[in-house]
Design an enzyme around this catalytic site. Sequence first.
Site, PDB file in Angstrom:
ATOM      1  N   LYS A   1     -19.455  -7.827   7.625  1.00 25.36           N
ATOM      2  CA  LYS A   1     -19.137  -6.645   6.826  1.00 25.36           C
ATOM      3  C   LYS A   1     -17.746  -6.122   7.199  1.00 25.36           C
ATOM      4  CE  LYS A   1     -20.783  -1.951   5.991  1.00 25.36           C
ATOM      5  NZ  LYS A   1     -21.886  -1.001   6.105  1.00 25.36           N
TER       6      LYS A   1
ATOM      7  N   GLU B   1     -17.844 -11.478  18.091  1.00 19.94           N
ATOM      8  CA  GLU B   1     -18.629 -12.723  18.142  1.00 19.94           C
ATOM      9  C   GLU B   1     -18.339 -13.589  16.917  1.00 19.94           C
ATOM     10  OE1 GLU B   1     -19.767  -9.682  18.563  1.00 19.94           O
ATOM     11  OE2 GLU B   1     -21.182  -9.583  20.253  1.00 19.94           O
TER      12      GLU B   1
ATOM     13  N   GLY C   1     -25.410  -3.029   7.340  1.00 16.44           N
ATOM     14  CA  GLY C   1     -25.506  -4.440   7.744  1.00 16.44           C
ATOM     15  C   GLY C   1     -26.942  -4.957   7.713  1.00 16.44           C
ATOM     16  N   ARG C   2     -27.859  -4.163   8.247  1.00 14.89           N
ATOM     17  CA  ARG C   2     -29.254  -4.631   8.335  1.00 14.89           C
ATOM     18  C   ARG C   2     -29.991  -4.508   7.011  1.00 14.89           C
ATOM     19  NH1 ARG C   2     -27.965  -0.365  11.374  1.00 14.89           N
ATOM     20  NH2 ARG C   2     -28.945   1.652  11.031  1.00 14.89           N
TER      21      ARG C   2
ATOM     22  N   GLU D   1     -32.697  -0.827  15.065  1.00 21.45           N
ATOM     23  CA  GLU D   1     -31.322  -0.333  14.923  1.00 21.45           C
ATOM     24  C   GLU D   1     -31.309   0.908  14.019  1.00 21.45           C
ATOM     25  OE1 GLU D   1     -27.496  -2.957  15.270  1.00 21.45           O
ATOM     26  OE2 GLU D   1     -27.852  -2.693  13.130  1.00 21.45           O
TER      27      GLU D   1
ATOM     28  N   HIS E   1     -52.484 -17.706  21.477  1.00 19.40           N
ATOM     29  CA  HIS E   1     -52.581 -18.490  22.718  1.00 19.40           C
ATOM     30  C   HIS E   1     -51.547 -18.051  23.732  1.00 19.40           C
ATOM     31  CE1 HIS E   1     -55.629 -21.224  21.162  1.00 19.40           C
ATOM     32  NE2 HIS E   1     -55.062 -20.963  19.999  1.00 19.40           N
TER      33      HIS E   1
ATOM     34  N   LYS F   1     -19.959  -2.891  23.342  1.00 18.99           N
ATOM     35  CA  LYS F   1     -18.822  -3.629  22.784  1.00 18.99           C
ATOM     36  C   LYS F   1     -17.526  -3.238  23.485  1.00 18.99           C
ATOM     37  CE  LYS F   1     -20.488  -3.787  17.967  1.00 18.99           C
ATOM     38  NZ  LYS F   1     -20.194  -3.343  16.601  1.00 18.99           N
TER      39      LYS F   1
HETATM   40  O1  F6P Z   1     -24.117  -4.650  16.270  1.00 16.62           O
HETATM   41  C1  F6P Z   1     -23.964  -3.717  15.292  1.00 16.62           C
HETATM   42  C2  F6P Z   1     -23.620  -4.276  13.960  1.00 16.62           C
HETATM   43  O2  F6P Z   1     -22.677  -3.416  13.405  1.00 16.62           O
HETATM   44  C3  F6P Z   1     -24.821  -4.412  13.054  1.00 16.62           C
HETATM   45  O3  F6P Z   1     -25.229  -3.220  12.515  1.00 16.62           O
HETATM   46  C4  F6P Z   1     -24.311  -5.396  12.069  1.00 16.62           C
HETATM   47  O4  F6P Z   1     -25.333  -5.935  11.302  1.00 16.62           O
HETATM   48  C5  F6P Z   1     -23.658  -6.382  12.996  1.00 16.62           C
HETATM   49  O5  F6P Z   1     -23.068  -5.583  13.998  1.00 16.62           O
HETATM   50  C6  F6P Z   1     -22.627  -7.278  12.373  1.00 16.62           C
HETATM   51  O6  F6P Z   1     -21.562  -6.559  11.829  1.00 16.62           O
HETATM   52  P1  F6P Z   1     -20.540  -7.237  10.839  1.00 16.62           P
HETATM   53  O7  F6P Z   1     -21.287  -7.684   9.629  1.00 16.62           O
HETATM   54  O8  F6P Z   1     -19.526  -6.176  10.529  1.00 16.62           O
HETATM   55  O9  F6P Z   1     -19.910  -8.412  11.535  1.00 16.62           O
END
Ligand code: F6P
Length: 550
Positions: free
Chosen positions: A211, A217, A273-274, A359, A390, A514
Amino acid sequence: MNADSRTRLNQTPEWQALARHREELGDVQLRELFAASPGRGAGYTLAVGDLHVDYSKHLVTDDTLRLLRELAAATDVFGLRDAMFRGEKINTTENRAVLHTALRAPRDAVIEVDGENVVPGVHAVLDKMAAFSEKVRSGEWTGHTGKRIKNIVNIGIGGSDLGPAMAYEVLRSYTDRDLTVRFVSNVDGADLHEAVRDLDPAETLFVIASKTFTTIETITNATSARDWLLTELKAGQEAVARHFVALSTNAEKVSDFGIDTANMFEFWDWVGGRYSYDSAIGLSLMIAVGPDRFREMLDGFRLVDEHFRTAPAESNVPLLLGLLGVWYGNFHDAQSHAVLPYSHYLSKFTAYLQQLDMESNGKYVGRDGQPVEWQTGPVVWGTPGTNGQHAYYQLIHQGTKLIPADFIGFAEPVADLLPGLVAQHDLLMANFFAQTQALAFGKTPDEVRAEGVPEELVPHKTFKGNHPTTTILAKELTPSVLGQLIALYEHKVFVQGAIWNIDSFDQWGVELGKVLAKRVEPALTEGAEVPGLDASTTSLVAKYRQLRGR
Ligand code: F6P
């Protein structure tokens, strides 16, 4: 009721009435409730779309449900719901509208944010995604060397990974089985390594899902993927255009990365995002299942949206599920909530729900900035049920914790199951029904004795029962049913956040880690001194450097 009074939620007459009712119910047993009301099994059910929802095995009476609905009315859950659907900026800490429901609105709907109808934009992106997906699926879209794309690697994390990764698993039987689709999220290089090591780069398309397009990452993995591709293909930057597309709200950053913005699929800041996998973030899924199936899934979402928006409180399923969670979390002190699907295809479902729920509702500060005085979101956990039986079901059955659980199952196995495996479905579902029965009604000491069990083993073999469960049963796990299930949980989470008076749509709690990671990294790589680093972390960093021979 205004926000200030809701911060004193636990002082309201509705809350107090529930607390008194909880005391009156005391140690009420499901056995008693069923004995007193023979119609309870069929009566305590609701339907939404293709979902049959049985809530009879809950520690509730008609009075409990009425009092819970009164709490929902007092906290104006439906008022906030309407504000959300209207596009009001109910995500107050980020000053944003919350409009994932617009992602599945029909073409002719009008939903305005800042005076602009957002629906045409939603459909323009869906159409662009569909056209691109068809090109990849048909082989018209080729890689830099002219080879057909056979592999899709989605790179994203959190909401830009869990949704499409989960849904790809759920809908596997609807996917083009000739395509290899993989999801990379972890900044641990092992994730990307395992995803690409056996792929031909000339046949591989990377879908970079972020987003913000700033998530470290994702940008790190995307950069490594680009290096891998260009090195393996012995090609220059011009190859990127055929092998990388972006899903983002941030055109500038996408362009900076070297991806042609013509190959960017847009979404908007009013999609959390979620809550985003039915937006452009679902592109990898759409390529896998095709645009028609994707649209069927959106129809399923929309069906539950409409139900949540219009059904009266008594038959509103997301409201009911939200209220049951409040009942256990706030009046029984339950700390967690298990989601136990009886479908192998739902193996990533609970992981997805963890982000959606935790979240959203893992907050201790209310909308007015004051700490709340009541429990908010539960720990959500679970894996496919038969495997859990199990492993950890022992604790649910005979442990000391109250763990409300959702059981999700289907009458039919997926359509393309090998014929020889179809018969296993009844065994799977026999377990499904047996578990909620055992959890609810247990086994009394007398029943154990009647089986001739020696007296010293009777306590060990006794099941107290009274463990509450919801059963969600559908005929088949189709794209529409998946959409229905996700919308159901989205709105359940909404209901709870509304009652607890928290902003379910921000996520400030992920920021500190972060920032600290950025500060600590030079200490690992260069031995740089980090001002103000605590003694424990300083010593751990020193040990790490020693172990790495630095
Ligand atoms: O870790 C927080 C967060 O902002 C989430 O809410 C989101 O889904 C994820 O990181 C990834 O964010 P982006 O889509 O901006 O890379």
